[in-house]
Design an enzyme around this catalytic site. Sequence first.
Site, PDB file in Angstrom:
ATOM      1  N   ASP A 204       6.848   5.830  -9.881  1.00  0.00           N
ATOM      2  CA  ASP A 204       7.830   5.632  -8.381  1.00  0.00           C
ATOM      3  C   ASP A 204       8.808   4.770  -8.998  1.00  0.00           C
ATOM      4  OD1 ASP A 204       5.279   4.812  -7.228  1.00  0.00           O
ATOM      5  OD2 ASP A 204       5.935   3.024  -6.727  1.00  0.00           O
TER       6      ASP A 204
ATOM      7  N   GLY B  67       1.089  -0.566  -0.098  1.00  0.00           N
ATOM      8  CA  GLY B  67       0.417   0.203   0.342  1.00  0.00           C
ATOM      9  C   GLY B  67       0.551   1.099  -0.208  1.00  0.00           C
TER      10      GLY B  67
ATOM     11  N   ASP C 294       3.834  -4.001  -7.909  1.00  0.00           N
ATOM     12  CA  ASP C 294       3.064  -2.661  -7.226  1.00  0.00           C
ATOM     13  C   ASP C 294       4.067  -1.907  -7.682  1.00  0.00           C
ATOM     14  OD1 ASP C 294       5.889  -4.561  -5.886  1.00  0.00           O
ATOM     15  OD2 ASP C 294       5.336  -2.306  -4.767  1.00  0.00           O
TER      16      ASP C 294
ATOM     17  N   ARG D   7       3.941   5.818   2.336  1.00  0.00           N
ATOM     18  CA  ARG D   7       4.468   6.988   2.298  1.00  0.00           C
ATOM     19  C   ARG D   7       3.611   7.657   1.233  1.00  0.00           C
ATOM     20  NH1 ARG D   7      10.574   7.844   0.044  1.00  0.00           N
ATOM     21  NH2 ARG D   7      10.716   5.642  -1.591  1.00  0.00           N
TER      22      ARG D   7
ATOM     23  N   GLY E 299       7.605   6.782   6.964  1.00  0.00           N
ATOM     24  CA  GLY E 299       6.404   7.579   5.895  1.00  0.00           C
ATOM     25  C   GLY E 299       6.718   8.729   5.537  1.00  0.00           C
TER      26      GLY E 299
ATOM     27  N   LYS F 215       3.757  12.496  -1.864  1.00  0.00           N
ATOM     28  CA  LYS F 215       5.115  11.560  -1.116  1.00  0.00           C
ATOM     29  C   LYS F 215       6.041  11.566  -0.506  1.00  0.00           C
ATOM     30  CE  LYS F 215       8.008   7.945  -3.443  1.00  0.00           C
ATOM     31  NZ  LYS F 215       8.484   7.133  -4.864  1.00  0.00           N
TER      32      LYS F 215
END
Length: 473
Positions: A251, A79, A241, A82, A115, A102
């Site tokens: 990402d 998930g 992911d 952060r 996080g 982010k």
Amino acid sequence: MNLKHHFASLGEAFSSKTLVQPLLEQRLVEFNQSLASFLSIDIKSTETKRILSGEDALPHSLSMVYAGHQFGGFSPQLGDGRGVLLGEVRGQDGLLYDLHMKGAGPTPYSRRGDGRAVLRSCIREYLASEAMTALSIPSSRALALYDSREAVYRETPEAGAMLLRVAQGHIRFGHFEYFFYQGKQAELDQLIEYCLTHYYPECLAAESPLESMLIEVVKRTARIMAKWQSVGFQHGVMNTDNFSFTGETIDYGPYGFMEDYEPDWVCNHSDHEGRYAFSRQPGVGLWNLNCLMRCFSKHLERDQLIAILQCYEPELQSHYDVLMMSKMGLDSAQDVYALLPSLLSILASEKMDYNVFFRLLSRLEQGVYTPILDEVVDREKMSVWLERYEAVRVKSVHAWSQVNASMLTVNPKFILRNYLAHEAILSAERGDYLPFRRLLHVLTHPFDEHPESDSLAQRSPEWGRSLEVSCSS
Ligand code: AMP
Ligand code: MG
């Protein structure tokens, strides 16, 4: 700012309410004015500033839950550990875009993480996502960067930061895996419906909207892989992911842009087995799609899923051919097949800089090979290749100079070299963002000459080649 909350309306099975937690003495240090205008965001207004930075709480901001295959193994629950989705805004093209912060602080999915993100990784993501966009590669974008005086602990204490990023969607292959492996059919159906409505509405009219959408996802993934390979981009963490259902590069962690041509190059220092090595990326793209297709095994027959996956290879190959035709100034894929394998083998044995080579090739004059020969050890071998290349080029219907001019619009002079990012980061950590801005400027206009910034187009110095990047960010 007209913020919408479509994803939030899916309900609690999909996300958790999460607020952005501002950092200590946080400062907005960079924002992307042209992107803000495109999204009709008045980033300078006090109200918008307070909302975006988390100083004013947004009742519908959330962190998403998903799963994923990480380095081959399945993690049933991941998930946004952060990241916080603030909501969606409409762009001038009529499409919806996610605003996602982010490094926004702990979420229910942070596991043992804090996080947070460090300034180093936010700068790396800012530069890469904007550089990729300028290279016409679908990517998340950077809208704003915040630094702070908050210490974030990695191997050593580092400066904490947040990056406000924008993407068409943050739905990952892993979103589908999350519901599929728990047998949550209703939520899986809801997610399919959501993606059809918001991202693939053109598929709704098809006989099987799901099948039609999946074919499009396969093709988008294939095209993005072709583009990565053509510019020499390596993602570094191609877990499911981190793979976007909307076909965007997302990402950015320990990524790298290829310098010396090395097919087995592994940019991520934590990838000990070289699972995501440069030459493996197209195969991993298909592996990831295979994971995704499994999630629809209750919706479609096995043969249908296989047929969907079979769209991958031809799409990847034909797109790569087109990209390489323009990089090499050739008129047909046959010409690429005749010339590219031998070229890549020379570049590999010479350890020649991939992008420098194509830029030099774009300036090649008929019969004048010295600028390229001066870069290699085996002049004879390169000379033979250049003669073969010239023999093909002269048969083109287009004038030599005209072809060179168009090659200069696809072969970048400036590429994000790791050491340049490193230097920009060191300065930013001292509070000086000028090197970052200077680098960002050339990377967002990578085909222009920028003679004043020639030094940023040079090969990396020896110390710059040994810099390591890993998953710690
Ligand atoms: P990545 O492969 O870098 O995209 O991250 C894998 C997972 O780890 C994602 O679910 C992230 O949200 C989570 N993660 C990475 N860094 C942190 C952090 N500092 N705190 C909490 N979660 C994190
Ligand atoms: Mg991730």
